[in-house]
Write a protein that holds these residues in place. Structure first.
Motif, PDB file in Angstrom:
ATOM      1  N   VAL A 155      -1.699 112.070  13.532  1.00  0.00           N
ATOM      2  CA  VAL A 155       0.214 111.285  13.125  1.00  0.00           C
ATOM      3  C   VAL A 155       0.517 112.068  14.757  1.00  0.00           C
ATOM      4  O   VAL A 155       0.017 112.643  15.221  1.00  0.00           O
ATOM      5  N   SER A 157       4.521 111.131  17.435  1.00  0.00           N
ATOM      6  CA  SER A 157       5.232 111.048  17.250  1.00  0.00           C
ATOM      7  C   SER A 157       6.121 110.181  18.104  1.00  0.00           C
ATOM      8  O   SER A 157       5.393 110.515  19.448  1.00  0.00           O
ATOM      9  N   LYS A 162       8.575 109.750  13.251  1.00  0.00           N
ATOM     10  CA  LYS A 162       6.855 110.361  13.652  1.00  0.00           C
ATOM     11  C   LYS A 162       6.750 109.888  12.435  1.00  0.00           C
ATOM     12  O   LYS A 162       6.833 109.712  10.746  1.00  0.00           O
ATOM     13  N   HIS A 263       6.187 118.206   3.931  1.00  0.00           N
ATOM     14  CA  HIS A 263       5.930 117.079   4.497  1.00  0.00           C
ATOM     15  C   HIS A 263       7.453 116.979   5.506  1.00  0.00           C
ATOM     16  O   HIS A 263       7.815 116.425   6.870  1.00  0.00           O
ATOM     17  N   TYR A 267       9.352 116.851   9.748  1.00  0.00           N
ATOM     18  CA  TYR A 267       9.239 116.068  10.726  1.00  0.00           C
ATOM     19  C   TYR A 267      10.567 115.860  11.302  1.00  0.00           C
ATOM     20  O   TYR A 267      10.149 115.173  12.567  1.00  0.00           O
ATOM     21  N   HIS A 277       3.959 121.901  13.911  1.00  0.00           N
ATOM     22  CA  HIS A 277       3.887 121.442  12.317  1.00  0.00           C
ATOM     23  C   HIS A 277       3.311 122.218  11.926  1.00  0.00           C
ATOM     24  O   HIS A 277       3.648 122.320  10.929  1.00  0.00           O
ATOM     25  N   SER A 330      13.535 112.179   8.106  1.00  0.00           N
ATOM     26  CA  SER A 330      12.624 112.658   6.811  1.00  0.00           C
ATOM     27  C   SER A 330      13.337 112.122   5.591  1.00  0.00           C
ATOM     28  O   SER A 330      12.529 111.281   5.025  1.00  0.00           O
TER      29      SER A 330
END
Length: 361
Positions: A155, A157, A162, A263, A267, A277, A330
């Motif tokens: 993961v 950014s 992200k 989640h 983000y 996170h 999101s």
């Protein structure tokens, strides 16, 4: 079946048990040859000068890259670390070893791929965009819960989003699990990371994409999470062993299922406010009783039992522009919303509803 057909992969090799890290040098040497005879160690800078470093089998030919884990992994840093490696020696390293939590392991996984896949790592954020297998990667988790050590996603950014580099090649080739090296993890960090595991299991189990395989992993993982975090008096080493297994199982659960509301919102916090996170998931889940009522109740019980404070009011000073940015980050994670509510997810959640949730944080 909600995924296109694919054969999912796991790390090729596991080493599990007390003292396993003492054999790390043997595992690295197996990958060396006359041409590729050096290694890269990507290590959480928390361990600089700490006793753990005496167990790291680095040599003068190797390259050590220290990672600042106060922020989420960034594509720009992946690119710069790749450049450091390519400038270090005319031959490629035999191994890349990631030692740390989810941030450090995701850096190791991503950098190992970018060494053999030219370009900007931001261009590879997505599914199956990597073309070439990366450098042999060994992960050594020093905290448990993220599942990064078994996940097919690194993961990151990037400048605009992200999103993970996700493909079969992202999986580490080998993982060393040594519960003894978890002893120094602070209480709050241990809780935040453990709850990352608990929360993504909750999202999997309540999601529309759940499969029997994903369900089996998630149920066992959360059983272990609750054993550990609903029992304050459990022996620490026993608890750490259990959480290492919970993290493995939880990471596999989302390979065969998907995460959801928490989640997706975390983000948004990560991209705009740079919230890490694990703590970000806890901040978000603290507002999601409506969506995960049973798990929310257990989450609050575990928080109270361990005396952990979850930050509040972090969006209080946000401008409308910042809130809108969080919403857009999101909202763009359609696969997470699809898992949470089904293909017609836009009938169940709106941008205004998401914005109201962010305001409460």
């Amino acid at each position: 079946m909600l995924y296109d057909f694919r054969s999912f992969v796991n790390p090729g090799k596991y080493a599990f048990g007390k003292g396993s890290i003492n054999h790390l040098g043997e595992l690295i040497d197996k990958q060396k040859n006359e041409k590729n005879n050096w290694s890269v160690f990507i290590i959480d800078n928390y361990f600089s000068g700490k006793p753990l470093m005496s167990k790291i089998p680095s040599t003068e030919d190797d390259l050590i890259i220290w990672i600042d884990t106060s922020e989420e992994p960034k594509t720009t840093f992946v690119n710069s670390y790749r450049d450091l490696i390519l400038a270090h020696d005319s031959n490629l390293p035999a191994t890349i070893v990631g030692i740390g939590g989810g941030t450090t392991m995701d850096y190791a996984k991503a950098v190992g791929l970018m060494v053999t896949n030219p370009g900007d790592s931001a261009d590879f954020q997505g599914l199956d965009l990597i073309k070439n297998e990366g450098i042999y990667t060994i992960c050594v988790p020093t905290v448990s819960g993220t599942g990064a050590e078994v996940s097919m996603t690194a993961v990151l950014s990037g400048p605009e989003k992200k999103l993970g580099i996700k493909c079969d090649y992202t999986i580490p080739n080998e993982v060393v699990f040594d519960p003894e090296i978890l002893a120094s993890v602070p209480t709050n960090q241990r809780f935040y990371t453990g709850m990352d595991c608990y929360i993504h299991n909750a999202e999997s189990l309540n999601g529309t994409w759940i499969t029997e395989m994903g369900k089996a992993f998630a149920e066992k993982s959360n059983e272990l999470c609750k054993e550990v975090f609903l029992n304050k008096d459990m022996d620490r080493l026993v608890a750490d062993e259990k959480m290492m297994v919970a993290s493995i199982m939880g990471g596999n659960s989302i390979t065969y299922a998907q995460v959801g509301v928490c989640h997706a919102l975390s983000y948004g916090l990560a991209v705009v406010l740079k919230v890490h996170h694990g703590v970000g998931n806890c901040i978000v889940f603290n507002q999601l009783e409506k969506y995960y009522p049973n798990e929310y109740k257990e989450f609050k019980e575990m928080q109270t039992l361990h005396g952990v404070t979850i930050p509040e009011g972090i969006t209080k000073e946000c401008t409308e522009t910042e809130l809108d940015q969080m919403v857009e980050v999101s909202w763009a994670l359609e696969h997470m919303w699809n898992n949470a509510f089904g293909p017609e997810w836009e009938k169940h959640i709106t941008k205004d509803m998401i914005k109201d949730l962010f305001r409460k944080m």
